[in-house]
Design an enzyme around this catalytic site. Structure first.
Site, PDB file in Angstrom:
ATOM      1  N   GLU A 184       0.799  -1.219   0.000  1.00 11.86           N
ATOM      2  CA  GLU A 184       0.000   0.000   0.000  1.00 11.86           C
ATOM      3  C   GLU A 184       0.836   1.277   0.000  1.00 11.86           C
ATOM      4  O   GLU A 184       0.829   2.058   0.958  1.00 11.86           O
ATOM      5  CB  GLU A 184      -0.932  -0.002   1.213  1.00 11.86           C
ATOM      6  CG  GLU A 184      -1.927  -1.137   1.215  1.00 11.86           C
ATOM      7  CD  GLU A 184      -2.909  -1.095   2.370  1.00 11.86           C
ATOM      8  OE1 GLU A 184      -3.941  -1.755   2.285  1.00 11.86           O
ATOM      9  OE2 GLU A 184      -2.617  -0.372   3.364  1.00 11.86           O
ATOM     10  N   GLU A 206      -5.608  -8.315   0.952  1.00 13.95           N
ATOM     11  CA  GLU A 206      -6.120  -7.904   2.266  1.00 13.95           C
ATOM     12  C   GLU A 206      -7.585  -7.514   2.138  1.00 13.95           C
ATOM     13  O   GLU A 206      -7.957  -6.789   1.211  1.00 13.95           O
ATOM     14  CB  GLU A 206      -5.366  -6.694   2.844  1.00 13.95           C
ATOM     15  CG  GLU A 206      -4.007  -6.977   3.417  1.00 13.95           C
ATOM     16  CD  GLU A 206      -3.404  -5.746   4.099  1.00 13.95           C
ATOM     17  OE1 GLU A 206      -4.184  -4.874   4.551  1.00 13.95           O
ATOM     18  OE2 GLU A 206      -2.171  -5.664   4.178  1.00 13.95           O
TER      19      GLU A 206
END
Length: 480
Positions: A184, A375
């Site tokens: 991320e 995720e």
């Protein structure tokens, strides 16, 4: 506290229940994800150097309740027992990250063999349990020694990351088949360099733009560094945080334009640069500052890398409105609690359809690789009753999110796996140990593990049990 029934839209319309694991096919990856700083502990044992999160957690007022990750879940000493839990739940895959400062205490130069040995043992332990290891090279814990040299705002970080990736690959590449370069990047550069709420705690537009560009370069250069030393069949990916964005007032032109700008920053910046499409300057004119100050000749080509897969990491959607006070994107996010919708302990709207929407959005790029949900999860309160952990809202979210993945897959999206966040409760960055995302409850004082109802549900699902739609699941959310 207020009990609110989950709305009908919480459940996937295009993948009606019941459904089963078999609907995803035999080669679909099922697992859970984790991150080194959030679970390992052992923060200065056996030669490990300090990281920016070790430093950040010492700063007063930065972390809720002054908490830190120096012990966390003590995974460094308990990894075999936790992997036994993962296998007992029926997982086939386990994603983890390596702590850069455990392997290279100074961030570069001499390798800490004891630190690298730990990951060697961890990989072997996964394989012994028929768990496929997925290794994330960088999950936010930059060595302090590199931050002292400017960290992600220093262009040299591109080479530092590539060298570190190759240290890992040369030692572990014969057994690890799935690699992820960055976790991320928009979160660690935005929260860490623009908003100041994550390590290293900077609030500077120039630092953010520099860090964003260098992370995009490192994303591609890290992929090339791995490919140079890993076996040909190894799968190399990276992960993107993403949120389905919608306008606060759908008919308002300024809100619609703000939503396009938010989408460009939150969802497109790192994806499109990796595809060789450059940065979305058309929607975000402020990025011209980045082009003028930080982009060097040849960078457009250096930004591109043909990943074997993209990791899609989604938890919620964002509702956007025009804001004249935020000059980068002239947009603000409207909190879920102000919109009167159910939300989690993180304050995020309960909206599992966002997973489906982002899978569709990313798969629409002409040269998009296969996708993996690396995720997805939710933080809700746990309720103890007679030694069991009841977490009906988390279980319902997990079921709904998996249903949305199936919905995308049935519509032709090439999505190959689902990795729940996370296996065990852990240190949740600036939120400390309050929010719990785990399938397994952790008592941080005793380190006792207890599988929650959501974990038992996941186990039953992976064992092939057909699901029935829950009729009256309650969703707990906070009102303040």
């Amino acid at each position: 506290m207020l009990d609110t029934l989950l709305p009908p839209a919480f459940y996937p319309a295009s993948a009606p229940l019941p459904f089963s694991r078999a609907d995803f096919g035999p080669d679909f990856h099922w697992g859970a994800a984790s991150a080194a700083y959030q679970i390992e502990g052992a923060w200065q044992l056996q030669g490990k150097g300090p990281s920016i999160w070790d430093d950040f957690t010492r700063r007063p007022g930065r972390i809720r309740n002054g908490e830190h990750g120096r012990v966390a879940c003590d995974f460094y000493h308990r990894f075999e027992a936790d992997l036994d839990l993962a296998r007992g739940l029926g997982l086939t895959d386990y994603r983890f990250s390596a702590a850069w400062a455990r392997v290279l205490p100074e961030g570069r130069g001499a390798v800490n063999r004891r630190g690298l040995d730990f990951y060697d043992r961890l990989v072997d332990a996964c394989l012994e349990r028929d768990l496929q290891p997925w290794l994330t090279v960088y999950h936010w814990d930059l060595p302090s020694a590199l931050q002292a040299r400017g960290g992600w705002a220093n262009r040299s970080v591109v080479g530092w990351l590539a060298d570190y990736a190759q240290v890992l690959a040369r030692r572990l590449g014969d057994r690890v088949q799935h690699w992820l370069v960055l976790n991320e990047p928009m979160v660690f550069v935005g929260a860490g360099h623009l908003l100041g709420v994550h390590a290293p705690g900077r609030r500077h537009l120039g630092a953010f733009l520099a860090a964003a560009h260098h992370a995009a370069l490192a994303q591609a250069e890290g992929g090339r560094a791995l490919r140079a030393v890993l076996p040909e069949e190894t799968q190399i990916g990276t992960t993107f945080s993403c949120s389905y964005v919608t306008p606060h007032r759908p008919g308002n032109r300024r809100d619609q334009a703000a939503t396009q700008r938010a989408d460009a920053l939150l969802n497109r910046f790192f994806v499109e640069s990796a595809l060789g499409l450059g940065y979305p300057v058309g929607e975000l004119p402020a990025l011209r500052w980045l082009l003028e100050r930080y982009v060097e000749p040849g960078d457009e080509q250096r930004l591109r890398f043909d990943f074997d897969f993209w990791g899609v990491q989604n938890y919620t959607r964002e509702v956007v409105r025009f804001s004249p006070w935020l000059p980068l994107q002239w947009a603000s996010l409207v909190p879920a609690r102000k919109r009167g919708v159910p939300f989690t302990d993180m304050g995020w709207e309960v909206f599992p359809e966002s997973v489906y929407q982002m899978l569709k959005q990313f798969s629409a790029y002409p040269n998009a690789p296969k996708l993996v949900v690396t995720e997805s999860g939710s933080a809700f309160p746990d309720k103890w009753v007679n030694g069991r952990v009841h977490d009906a809202a988390r279980r319902a979210y997990l079921q709904a999110a998996i249903g949305q993945v199936l919905r995308a897959r049935q519509e032709g999206v090439d999505v190959r796996g689902f990795l729940s966040w996370t296996l065990t409760d852990n240190f949740e960055w600036a939120e400390g140990y309050g929010p719990r995302f785990g399938l397994v409850h952790v008592d941080y004082e005793t380190q006792q593990r207890t599988v929650k109802d959501s974990g038992l549900w996941y186990r039953d699902f992976l064992g092939g049990q057909v699901l029935e739609q829950p009729g009256a699941t309650n969703l707990m959310h906070h009102t303040q």
